[in-house]
Design a protein around this motif. Structure first.
Motif, PDB file in Angstrom:
ATOM      1  N   GLN A  76       3.228  -4.464  -5.629  1.00 16.82           N
ATOM      2  CA  GLN A  76       3.001  -5.814  -5.140  1.00 16.82           C
ATOM      3  C   GLN A  76       2.364  -5.802  -3.759  1.00 16.82           C
ATOM      4  OE1 GLN A  76       3.437  -8.747  -6.899  1.00 16.82           O
ATOM      5  NE2 GLN A  76       2.295  -9.533  -5.133  1.00 16.82           N
ATOM      6  N   GLY A  77       2.787  -4.841  -2.924  1.00 21.83           N
ATOM      7  CA  GLY A  77       2.183  -4.717  -1.604  1.00 21.83           C
ATOM      8  C   GLY A  77       0.696  -4.423  -1.702  1.00 21.83           C
ATOM      9  N   VAL A  78       0.331  -3.520  -2.613  1.00 22.24           N
ATOM     10  CA  VAL A  78      -1.084  -3.218  -2.826  1.00 22.24           C
ATOM     11  C   VAL A  78      -1.807  -4.448  -3.342  1.00 22.24           C
ATOM     12  CG1 VAL A  78      -2.699  -1.847  -4.200  1.00 22.24           C
ATOM     13  CG2 VAL A  78      -0.670  -0.763  -3.205  1.00 22.24           C
ATOM     14  N   ASN A  79      -1.174  -5.152  -4.275  1.00 24.00           N
ATOM     15  CA  ASN A  79      -1.789  -6.337  -4.870  1.00 24.00           C
ATOM     16  C   ASN A  79      -2.020  -7.430  -3.829  1.00 24.00           C
ATOM     17  OD1 ASN A  79      -2.870  -7.669  -7.119  1.00 24.00           O
ATOM     18  ND2 ASN A  79      -0.962  -8.763  -7.496  1.00 24.00           N
ATOM     19  N   ASP A  80      -1.074  -7.584  -2.910  1.00 26.69           N
ATOM     20  CA  ASP A  80      -1.231  -8.598  -1.859  1.00 26.69           C
ATOM     21  C   ASP A  80      -2.472  -8.313  -1.012  1.00 26.69           C
ATOM     22  OD1 ASP A  80       1.059  -9.867  -2.708  1.00 26.69           O
ATOM     23  OD2 ASP A  80       2.362  -8.933  -1.209  1.00 26.69           O
ATOM     24  N   ASN A  81      -2.695  -7.049  -0.703  1.00 29.75           N
ATOM     25  CA  ASN A  81      -3.875  -6.685   0.091  1.00 29.75           C
ATOM     26  C   ASN A  81      -5.164  -6.860  -0.705  1.00 29.75           C
ATOM     27  OD1 ASN A  81      -3.087  -5.385   2.877  1.00 29.75           O
ATOM     28  ND2 ASN A  81      -1.561  -4.649   1.422  1.00 29.75           N
ATOM     29  N   ILE A  82      -5.087  -6.598  -1.997  1.00 30.83           N
ATOM     30  CA  ILE A  82      -6.268  -6.801  -2.838  1.00 30.83           C
ATOM     31  C   ILE A  82      -6.638  -8.285  -2.903  1.00 30.83           C
ATOM     32  CG2 ILE A  82      -7.128  -6.662  -5.206  1.00 30.83           C
ATOM     33  CD1 ILE A  82      -5.637  -4.033  -5.503  1.00 30.83           C
ATOM     34  N   LEU A  83      -5.624  -9.137  -2.966  1.00 36.98           N
ATOM     35  CA  LEU A  83      -5.891 -10.574  -2.978  1.00 36.98           C
ATOM     36  C   LEU A  83      -6.597 -11.010  -1.691  1.00 36.98           C
ATOM     37  CD1 LEU A  83      -2.565 -11.949  -4.514  1.00 36.98           C
ATOM     38  CD2 LEU A  83      -4.810 -11.778  -5.620  1.00 36.98           C
ATOM     39  N   GLU A  84      -6.211 -10.428  -0.576  1.00 32.45           N
ATOM     40  CA  GLU A  84      -6.882 -10.745   0.679  1.00 32.45           C
ATOM     41  C   GLU A  84      -8.326 -10.229   0.669  1.00 32.45           C
ATOM     42  OE1 GLU A  84      -5.808 -12.672   3.086  1.00 32.45           O
ATOM     43  OE2 GLU A  84      -3.962 -13.004   1.961  1.00 32.45           O
ATOM     44  N   ASN A 115      -4.222  -0.678   4.817  1.00 36.54           N
ATOM     45  CA  ASN A 115      -2.880  -0.998   4.343  1.00 36.54           C
ATOM     46  C   ASN A 115      -2.645  -0.439   2.943  1.00 36.54           C
ATOM     47  OD1 ASN A 115      -2.388  -2.396   6.709  1.00 36.54           O
ATOM     48  ND2 ASN A 115      -2.816  -4.404   5.822  1.00 36.54           N
ATOM     49  N   ILE A 116      -3.671  -0.572   2.107  1.00 37.64           N
ATOM     50  CA  ILE A 116      -3.555  -0.047   0.742  1.00 37.64           C
ATOM     51  C   ILE A 116      -3.390   1.463   0.763  1.00 37.64           C
ATOM     52  CG2 ILE A 116      -4.792   0.277  -1.434  1.00 37.64           C
ATOM     53  CD1 ILE A 116      -6.061  -2.474  -0.993  1.00 37.64           C
ATOM     54  N   GLN A 117      -4.200   2.143   1.572  1.00 35.51           N
ATOM     55  CA  GLN A 117      -4.108   3.604   1.671  1.00 35.51           C
ATOM     56  C   GLN A 117      -2.718   4.019   2.151  1.00 35.51           C
ATOM     57  OE1 GLN A 117      -6.158   5.729   0.574  1.00 35.51           O
ATOM     58  NE2 GLN A 117      -8.300   5.196   0.928  1.00 35.51           N
ATOM     59  N   GLN A 118      -2.184   3.284   3.107  1.00 35.96           N
ATOM     60  CA  GLN A 118      -0.848   3.592   3.607  1.00 35.96           C
ATOM     61  C   GLN A 118       0.198   3.369   2.526  1.00 35.96           C
ATOM     62  OE1 GLN A 118       0.066   4.933   6.478  1.00 35.96           O
ATOM     63  NE2 GLN A 118       2.249   4.847   5.932  1.00 35.96           N
ATOM     64  N   GLY A 119       0.054   2.286   1.779  1.00 36.70           N
ATOM     65  CA  GLY A 119       1.009   1.992   0.704  1.00 36.70           C
ATOM     66  C   GLY A 119       1.012   3.039  -0.386  1.00 36.70           C
ATOM     67  N   LEU A 120      -0.128   3.688  -0.595  1.00 39.10           N
ATOM     68  CA  LEU A 120      -0.225   4.697  -1.651  1.00 39.10           C
ATOM     69  C   LEU A 120       0.554   5.961  -1.320  1.00 39.10           C
ATOM     70  CD1 LEU A 120      -4.012   4.344  -2.590  1.00 39.10           C
ATOM     71  CD2 LEU A 120      -2.024   3.484  -3.846  1.00 39.10           C
ATOM     72  N   THR A 121       1.034   6.101  -0.082  1.00 42.11           N
ATOM     73  CA  THR A 121       1.830   7.274   0.315  1.00 42.11           C
ATOM     74  C   THR A 121       3.325   7.014   0.183  1.00 42.11           C
ATOM     75  OG1 THR A 121       1.920   6.603   2.650  1.00 42.11           O
ATOM     76  CG2 THR A 121       0.022   7.918   1.951  1.00 42.11           C
ATOM     77  N   PHE A 130       3.187   7.052  -6.359  1.00 42.24           N
ATOM     78  CA  PHE A 130       1.908   6.870  -7.040  1.00 42.24           C
ATOM     79  C   PHE A 130       1.313   8.197  -7.490  1.00 42.24           C
ATOM     80  CE2 PHE A 130       2.249   3.025  -4.347  1.00 42.24           C
ATOM     81  CZ  PHE A 130       2.276   2.082  -5.367  1.00 42.24           C
ATOM     82  N   THR A 131       1.928   8.770  -8.524  1.00 46.56           N
ATOM     83  CA  THR A 131       1.413   9.975  -9.182  1.00 46.56           C
ATOM     84  C   THR A 131       1.462   9.747 -10.682  1.00 46.56           C
ATOM     85  OG1 THR A 131       3.617  10.989  -9.250  1.00 46.56           O
ATOM     86  CG2 THR A 131       2.224  11.493  -7.343  1.00 46.56           C
ATOM     87  N   ASP A 132       0.591  10.423 -11.407  1.00 43.11           N
ATOM     88  CA  ASP A 132       0.629  10.337 -12.865  1.00 43.11           C
ATOM     89  C   ASP A 132       1.812  11.164 -13.365  1.00 43.11           C
ATOM     90  OD1 ASP A 132      -1.542   8.677 -13.288  1.00 43.11           O
ATOM     91  OD2 ASP A 132      -2.972  10.330 -13.242  1.00 43.11           O
ATOM     92  N   SER A 133       2.886  10.512 -13.703  1.00 43.69           N
ATOM     93  CA  SER A 133       4.066  11.241 -14.169  1.00 43.69           C
ATOM     94  C   SER A 133       4.938  10.334 -15.023  1.00 43.69           C
ATOM     95  CB  SER A 133       4.882  11.781 -12.988  1.00 43.69           C
ATOM     96  OG  SER A 133       5.365  10.706 -12.203  1.00 43.69           O
ATOM     97  N   GLN A 149       1.752   5.791 -12.096  1.00 40.27           N
ATOM     98  CA  GLN A 149       0.312   6.033 -12.137  1.00 40.27           C
ATOM     99  C   GLN A 149      -0.209   6.516 -10.793  1.00 40.27           C
ATOM    100  OE1 GLN A 149      -1.059   5.670 -15.067  1.00 40.27           O
ATOM    101  NE2 GLN A 149       0.590   4.547 -16.094  1.00 40.27           N
ATOM    102  N   ASP A 150      -1.286   7.300 -10.856  1.00 40.26           N
ATOM    103  CA  ASP A 150      -2.006   7.715  -9.652  1.00 40.26           C
ATOM    104  C   ASP A 150      -2.928   6.555  -9.267  1.00 40.26           C
ATOM    105  OD1 ASP A 150      -3.446   8.833  -7.636  1.00 40.26           O
ATOM    106  OD2 ASP A 150      -4.164  10.563  -8.777  1.00 40.26           O
ATOM    107  N   LEU A 151      -2.348   5.591  -8.573  1.00 38.03           N
ATOM    108  CA  LEU A 151      -3.076   4.364  -8.265  1.00 38.03           C
ATOM    109  C   LEU A 151      -4.255   4.623  -7.330  1.00 38.03           C
ATOM    110  CD1 LEU A 151      -3.214   1.332  -8.672  1.00 38.03           C
ATOM    111  CD2 LEU A 151      -1.636   1.049  -6.753  1.00 38.03           C
ATOM    112  N   GLY A 152      -4.140   5.603  -6.450  1.00 41.95           N
ATOM    113  CA  GLY A 152      -5.238   5.906  -5.540  1.00 41.95           C
ATOM    114  C   GLY A 152      -6.501   6.265  -6.297  1.00 41.95           C
ATOM    115  N   THR A 153      -6.351   7.117  -7.327  1.00 43.55           N
ATOM    116  CA  THR A 153      -7.508   7.507  -8.136  1.00 43.55           C
ATOM    117  C   THR A 153      -8.060   6.316  -8.905  1.00 43.55           C
ATOM    118  OG1 THR A 153      -6.672   9.766  -8.356  1.00 43.55           O
ATOM    119  CG2 THR A 153      -8.280   9.030  -9.978  1.00 43.55           C
ATOM    120  N   VAL A 154      -7.158   5.494  -9.441  1.00 46.08           N
ATOM    121  CA  VAL A 154      -7.591   4.311 -10.187  1.00 46.08           C
ATOM    122  C   VAL A 154      -8.421   3.381  -9.311  1.00 46.08           C
ATOM    123  CG1 VAL A 154      -6.791   2.223 -11.366  1.00 46.08           C
ATOM    124  CG2 VAL A 154      -5.661   4.416 -11.794  1.00 46.08           C
TER     125      VAL A 154
END
Length: 261
Positions: A76-84, A115-121, A130-133, A149-154
């Motif tokens: 959701q945090g990633v999604n919020d930044n994408i909406l912005e 922010n998204i990059q930070q959230g992916l960690t 956020f790993t494919d597992s 999912q490995d969201l960073g790669t996606v």
């Protein structure tokens, strides 16, 4: 000359029964050793093993739900930044904006991308989110899985990290990339929400099984206090009566021996 007391064996049996009842009342258990009920003890031990597995299964599922909720919140945090980013991308299509205005929009967009990059960690209990597992959680008698999912790669494949709001001609491409990324994150969230519901449903089912198993074990191994207390009271009366009779028999025997001598 030896004179036998006729109720000595009866008194001994009563005292043994009293000792057994006292032990049962002290422990609250009908079965305290294999001698009390060999078959019942075996069944009760097997049920105890099932209960232990069900309790641990519930703890495992609770950890799974906790992990999934943190994962969902991170999504959701990633999604919020994408909406912005989507808002800024649409703003970049405003014809009255100058080059300086679009650079300002790009600067703000870079902040959301950071922010998204930070959230992916993000991690949970030291495990990266956020790993494919596929994480497996044992519920006692079955396994449930949570897919991450490995969201960073996606997102990188969606080219979201390369959007350029300073280029007025790239608005359509930027908007396509941002919306595709948002749809992908929404899909992951829906999958995670379904997994949370599955885990919670399984946890409730295991909890119900634990209650039923504990009731079955209780009927076998636990003491009926009302019945045991009643039996103890009856045995108290019987033992006192036996003692009185034994004392009377001993007096009679001594009198008989006195007369014979």
């Amino acid at each position: 000359m030896k004179v036998n007391t006729p109720n000595a064996n009866m008194l001994n049996n009563v005292l043994q029964q009293q000792q057994k009842l006292s032990q049962q009342l002290a422990t609250g258990k009908r079965i305290n050793s294999a001698a009390d009920d060999a078959a019942g003890l075996q069944i009760a031990n097997r049920l105890s093993s099932n209960i232990n597995a069900q309790q641990q299964g519930q703890r495992n599922l609770a950890d799974g739900v906790a992990f999934a909720r943190v994962y969902d919140q991170a999504l959701q945090g990633v999604n919020d930044n994408i909406l912005e980013l989507e808002r800024l991308t649409i703003a970049a299509g405003n014809g009255i904006y100058s080059e300086a205005d679009r650079k300002a929009l790009q600067t703000e967009a870079n902040g959301y991308l950071a922010n998204i990059q930070q959230g992916l960690t993000a991690e949970f209990a030291g495990k990266a989110l956020f790993t494919d597992s596929s994480l497996t959680f044992n519920a006692g008698e079955s396994n449930l899985s949570l897919q991450t999912q490995d969201l960073g790669t996606v997102l990188a494949n969606q080219n979201i990290f390369n959007i350029d709001l300073t280029d007025a001609n790239a608005v359509a491409d930027n908007l396509t990339a941002v919306r595709a990324a948002a749809e992908q994150v929404n899909a992951f969230q829906a999958q995670t929400g379904a997994s949370i519901n599955t885990f919670q449903s399984a946890s409730r089912a295991v909890a119900g099984q634990e209650v039923a198993t504990a009731e079955a074990r209780s009927r076998i191994a636990d003491l009926d206090f009302a019945k045991a207390s009643s039996e103890r009271a009856a045995n108290n009366i019987l033992s006192q009566s036996s003692i009185n009779v034994a004392m009377q028999a001993r007096v009679s025997s001594e009198q008989a021996l006195s007369l014979l001598s």
